[in-house]
Design a protein around this motif. Structure first.
Motif, PDB file in Angstrom:
ATOM      1  N   LEU B  98       0.836  -1.210   0.000  1.00  0.00           N
ATOM      2  CA  LEU B  98       0.000   0.000   0.000  1.00  0.00           C
ATOM      3  C   LEU B  98       0.872   1.262   0.000  1.00  0.00           C
ATOM      4  CD1 LEU B  98      -2.987  -0.567   2.417  1.00  0.00           C
ATOM      5  CD2 LEU B  98      -3.089   0.564   0.208  1.00  0.00           C
ATOM      6  N   ARG B 134      -5.856  -1.968   7.497  1.00  0.00           N
ATOM      7  CA  ARG B 134      -5.039  -3.179   7.322  1.00  0.00           C
ATOM      8  C   ARG B 134      -3.976  -3.332   8.417  1.00  0.00           C
ATOM      9  NH1 ARG B 134      -6.759  -5.063   2.601  1.00  0.00           N
ATOM     10  NH2 ARG B 134      -7.398  -3.527   1.051  1.00  0.00           N
ATOM     11  N   SER B 208      -1.202  -7.423   1.501  1.00  0.00           N
ATOM     12  CA  SER B 208      -2.448  -6.939   0.883  1.00  0.00           C
ATOM     13  C   SER B 208      -2.982  -8.016  -0.043  1.00  0.00           C
ATOM     14  CB  SER B 208      -2.159  -5.683   0.064  1.00  0.00           C
ATOM     15  OG  SER B 208      -1.629  -4.698   0.895  1.00  0.00           O
TER      16      SER B 208
END
Lengths: 166, 434
Positions: B98, B134, B208
């Motif tokens: 990310l 996350r 992710s």
């Protein structure tokens, strides 16, 4: 009585700067169109114009002069807020009122200096290199823009002093 | 009055006026007025009206409205969000994906909008909720978003580069191409730092989800408008079809065509773009007026000669002089805004660099990268405050500052690479047709 008259006057100045913003948008449109026209003529028809660059340069000066007051109205000029952000609201507003007043005098001085230079151009009959037209009308437009900028500083000063009182 | 005393008073006036919140253009003008007045008498100021017109009646500045309008149109018509999706789908699967995709997006965003603040605000608002969700390490993430915003200035076209080209009188086209490899290098170094940190400590950034190749290739459609404008604008300059100023106007008109082609053109977007362009033009040109008075003061006070004589008397290597300048600029960046720092540093340091035999295009890349540090160094680093606003409410400013510190070291590694391998800057411009 005096305060009311001043407030009315300042309101008109504020509105005038909003109106001038639209003229500065028009100048931006003019710059893009005239430069686009130049590109088409130069690269498609191989016959560049003589006027495009100089007229676009003039338009950018007018854009800045007419938009300066509005940008100040929208707090768009960059400044360092390190001190003002750390002060209590009343003191911060008063300080901004004072700096706006300084801004008014400084911009008025710039206006005077440019007016002098514009009058000099007028007397000397200075002309633009390529367009062969007088420079002074555009210098006077810049004088007008700077005058409205300085008046907008006065409006801002009044607004912040009023905020500082409350 | 002795020049030394006038310089000292001028410096004090500058600092007080900047810290009091006076708009930067007026702080520069006031300093110039006071300095000139002290050295040549205040009556002399009446003869300097020509400086105002001369500061902004320059056709080289025509690149600013064109490029700013182009970026604003793409930004206000939603092309930025698409870029993020593309970057995430391609880079999201790597360790710290990310953050890596956010950094890549920041670099690409530099092309859409030359404004570092717009970049950090846009990317921060999209990515901060994602990294929080996350469970990414907060310091690492917020530091990455804060530094990412500074990449915009190093990716052409940027207003900082246009300003530098005008003030230092170097070719804007060359400067644009000189900045591409350094811009990519800095992005790469930041990405490498994130990658290594997460590789050695995976708890900093949980993995992710992965995307299928079909999804990845489909996301490339989002990149298409940016690639087209990039090719039209920079490709045209590179192969010598047109100058940077013509490219700016072509890019602006092309952005309108793209918005029409994608059926996204709307009045609000146009109005926002018009205002953003007028605002940037007014802000920059008024600062140029202030800088004209300040530069006149610097010239008559002989600051450049003094500095040059001082440096020569020290008898130190050119590299050490450069390191000293970088340290001074990093320190000044803690208390000055980016543009104020730029306006002060170019007239003082550029002639000195030219005297020492440094190339001014190379120096431009160094100056632009170092003034951008002003955006992330406390207490006036604007990016820090933008990220603080976007971060979860329990985030302390110290978290962001500690988070960004390692990235400042990465920027210094970047400076070292540019110092010892200047070809990184020279190579691409040397292959240009004109």
């Amino acid at each position: 009585m005096f305060a009311n008259t001043l407030d009315t006057l300042l309101r008109y100045i504020d509105r005038a700067n909003v109106f001038l913003k639209w003229l500065s948008y028009l100048c931006l449109g003019f710059i893009l169109l005239v430069m686009g026209y130049e590109i088409v003529l130069r690269y498609i028809f191989n016959s560049p114009t003589k006027f495009a660059f100089e007229s676009a340069t003039i338009a950018q000066v007018v854009l800045v002069s007419l938009g300066a007051g509005y940008v100040l109205r929208e707090e768009g000029h960059v400044s360092i807020s390190l001190v003002t952000e750390r002060l209590p609201a009343r003191q911060s507003n008063k300080l901004t009122g004072i700096t706006s007043l300084i801004g008014f005098f400084m911009s008025a001085w710039l206006t005077y200096l440019l007016l002098d230079s514009a009058l000099f151009s007028w007397k000397r009959e200075e002309i633009l290199e390529t367009l062969s037209i007088p420079v002074y009308p555009f210098k006077f437009l810049l004088v007008l823009g700077l005058a409205f900028l300085s008046l907008q500083f006065l409006v801002r000063s009044r607004q912040y002093f009023n905020k500082g009182k409350n | 009055m002795e020049p030394n005393v006038a310089i000292l008073i001028g410096f004090l006036v500058l600092m007080v006026s900047l810290m009091s919140g006076l708009p930067i253009f007026l702080a520069l003008t006031l300093t110039g007025f006071v300095g000139i007045g002290l050295l040549e008498g205040f009556g002399m100021l009446n003869n300097l009206g020509y400086l105002i017109w001369g500061a902004i009646f320059k056709w080289t500045l025509l690149a600013i409205p064109g490029f700013v309008f182009m970026g604003a149109m793409l930004f206000h018509h939603g092309f930025g969000r698409q870029l993020y999706d593309t970057c995430y789908k391609w880079l999201g699967r790597f360790p710290g994906g990310l953050l890596i995709s956010s950094t890549a997006m920041s670099a690409l965003f530099g092309f859409i909008s030359g404004s570092a603040m717009a970049g950090v605000a846009t990317i921060g608002s999209i990515a901060i909720p994602e990294v929080e969700k996350r469970g990414y390490d907060r310091k690492l993430s917020l530091g990455a978003f804060t530094i990412g915003g500074t990449l915009a200035a190093l990716i052409p076209p940027s207003v900082m580069m246009i300003l530098y080209a005008v003030l230092a009188e170097v070719s804007l086209g060359k400067l644009f191409f000189a900045s591409i490899l350094p811009g990519l290098l800095l992005s790469g170094l930041i990405i490498l730092y994130i990658f290594l940190r997460v590789l050695f400590n995976p708890a900093l950034a949980p993995p992710s989800p992965s995307f299928s190749w079909a999804e990845r290739f489909h996301s490339l459609i989002g990149l298409l408008p940016v690639i087209i404008v990039f090719l039209v604008v920079l490709g045209g300059i590179y192969i010598g079809v047109w100058s940077a100023i013509e490219a700016a106007s072509a890019g602006a008109l092309f952005s309108v065509v793209l918005c029409l082609a994608y059926r996204r053109l709307n009045w609000n977007g146009v109005k926002e773009s018009l205002y953003m362009t007028v605002r940037v033009c007014v802000m920059v040109y008024m600062i140029l007026i202030g800088a004209a008075f300040l530069n006149h003061f610097i010239y008559i006070a002989g600051i450049n000669d003094m500095l040059s004589n001082f440096i020569n008397s020290l008898d130190i290597s050119k590299t050490l002089v450069m390191v000293c300048i970088l340290l001074i600029m990093t320190a000044l960046g803690c208390v000055l805004d980016v543009i104020a720092l730029m306006m002060l540093s170019i007239p003082v340091f550029a002639p000195l660099m030219a005297d020492l035999g440094f190339d001014l295009v190379w120096f431009g890349i160094i100056v632009i990268s170092s003034v951008e540090l002003a955006l992330i160094t406390p207490p006036v680093g604007v990016n820090l405050y933008i990220i603080k606003d976007l971060a979860p409410p329990d985030t302390k400013m110290s978290d962001i500052i500690w988070g960004v510190l390692p990235y400042i070291l990465v920027v210094w590694v970047f400076f070292a690479l540019l110092l010892f391998f200047p070809e990184i800057v020279y190579w691409l411009p040397s292959t240009m047709k004109h």
